[in-house]
Design an enzyme around this catalytic site. Structure first.
Site, mmCIF file in Angstrom:
data_model
loop_
_atom_site.group_PDB
_atom_site.id
_atom_site.type_symbol
_atom_site.label_atom_id
_atom_site.label_comp_id
_atom_site.label_asym_id
_atom_site.label_seq_id
_atom_site.Cartn_x
_atom_site.Cartn_y
_atom_site.Cartn_z
ATOM 1 N N GLU A 1 0.708 -1.114 0.362
ATOM 2 C CA GLU A 1 -0.075 -0.308 -0.269
ATOM 3 C C GLU A 1 0.881 1.082 -0.229
ATOM 4 O O GLU A 1 1.637 1.726 0.004
ATOM 5 C CB GLU A 1 -0.942 0.182 1.594
ATOM 6 C CG GLU A 1 -1.949 -1.370 1.220
ATOM 7 C CD GLU A 1 -2.605 -1.132 2.414
ATOM 8 O OE1 GLU A 1 -3.820 -1.681 2.934
ATOM 9 O OE2 GLU A 1 -2.670 -0.029 3.209
ATOM 10 N N CYS B 1 -0.340 6.640 7.902
ATOM 11 C CA CYS B 1 0.519 5.626 7.414
ATOM 12 C C CYS B 1 0.406 5.066 8.956
ATOM 13 O O CYS B 1 0.215 5.213 10.335
ATOM 14 C CB CYS B 1 1.575 6.485 7.374
ATOM 15 S SG CYS B 1 2.940 6.741 5.845
#
Ligand code: SAH
Ligand code: SF4
Length: 343
Positions: free
Chosen positions: A89, A330
């Site tokens: 990702e 994140c």
């Protein structure tokens, strides 16, 4: 056949010399790849047909496939499928100062931090530099934007894939490449000391962030198994060396975990540990995941922690929360969990 995005300019120099061409061809090819963003070698206009044919034989321009894209307020999460079927990702965040991309460096991660999704899936393999470069190129193309900042904080421990990560930094930092300034690139590590040592020697001008998350060994051992190998005093020693040698400030990342590391005594201990060290602390609101036993600290607790650090003259910021609605921030990235969602 080799993916051309995995090549540094120096490696392309060697290649062109090996086929009897002048090495300036590598600068030309970088311009075609990163300025003109070609999708086919036939789009190249300043090389002889034979050279283009040779390039076609020796390299490909294969991209990753975007298999899912989630959108939130100023945040986009991309799920990519690599050519061998593994998934990773990347997260794009829009800030007032520019667009920042958080990229992955490995499939899974071997560090096994207990609060982290990426750590739940053991490392399957390292990404090569080209697979990191493509996360930038493809998101720029998809969103029709330019990425100004790169944070190496997605899935994986970058310093457990040191050579590829440095090569990636060199490719994107090159003036003829994507040309992202070194000071706009940040690499985050859980604390692999020998690689921090190497990073100091290599003299890269990129920013360094250290995932500390606890002010003492007893607690850090419980959260991050790597602390049993490289404990806090060794880590502080290398951080101080980095600061002295590079004359640069270090970012200390500290996730706020409810009832675990967020009490007054922890803030005081952290202030003591960092006293006189040229760093700034980034307090990170924890992103809760459905299968995690950890919870995020509430706002007042974070503010109180922040105030204690401030009072002790420690530079501190609280990270803006991004994308909790799209599970996108994140450090909450999991190739594993999200791939299952797609099946
Ligand atoms: N492996 C490197 C870089 C990737 S993790 C490292 O650990 O530094 C990037 C950051 O996200 C780290 O500080 C990590 O501790 C943090 N992180 C992991 N899981 C998180 C979560 N659920 N919420 C917030 N931050 C998280
Ligand atoms: Fe790996 Fe970083 Fe997650 Fe720890 S926090 S498991 S080092 S990705």
């Amino acid at each position: 056949m080799n993916n051309i995005y995995n090549y540094s300019i120096e490696e392309l120099n060697v290649y062109f010399e090996s086929i009897g061409e002048k090495s300036f061809r590598s600068i030309q090819i970088y311009e075609w790849l990163y300025k003109h963003r070609i999708n086919d070698f036939d789009e190249i206009q300043n090389m002889k047909k034979e050279v283009i044919e040779k390039l076609k034989q020796d390299f490909n321009l294969n991209k990753l496939s975007i298999i899912k894209k989630l959108e939130g307020q100023d945040v986009y999460k991309y799920l990519f499928k690599l050519n061998d079927g593994n998934t990773i990702e990347a997260v794009l965040m829009k800030h007032p100062y520019g667009n920042s991309l958080c990229i992955s460096t490995q499939v899974g991660c071997n560090m096994g931090c207990h609060f982290c999704e990426s750590g739940k899936l053991k490392k399957v393999r390292n990404l090569d530099a080209g697979e990191m470069v493509l996360q930038i190129l493809q998101i720029e193309e998809d969103l029709k934007i330019r990425i100004s900042h790169v944070v190496i904080m997605g899935i994986g421990e970058p310093f457990d894939n040191y050579d590829n990560v440095i090569k990636f930094i060199n490719i994107i930092n090159h003036p003829k490449g994507i040309n992202i300034g070194a000071r706009h690139i940040t690499v985050s590590t859980s604390g692999l000391i020998p690689k921090i040592e190497k990073f100091i020697e290599d003299g890269k001008q990129v920013n360094l962030a250290i995932s500390l998350h606890a002010p003492n060994d007893e607690l850090r051992n419980k959260l991050m198994p790597i602390n049993k190998v490289y404990n806090i005093s060794k880590l502080m020693e290398i951080i101080k060396k980095y600061i002295t040698v590079t004359n640069r400030r270090v970012t200390i990342e500290y996730i706020m975990l409810n009832g675990i590391n967020d009490k007054t005594k922890h803030a005081q201990e952290l202030a003591q540990l960092l006293k006189g060290v040229n760093c700034y602390v980034n307090l990170i609101p924890y992103n809760e995941t459905s299968n995690s036993k950890f919870k995020k600290s509430d706002k007042q607790t974070i503010m109180k922690f922040y105030d204690i650090l401030k009072k002790n003259k420690i530079n501190v910021t609280i990270r803006k929360e991004f994308g909790t609605n799209v599970m996108a921030a994140c450090g909450q990235l999991s190739a594993n969990a999200n791939y299952k969602e797609d099946q």
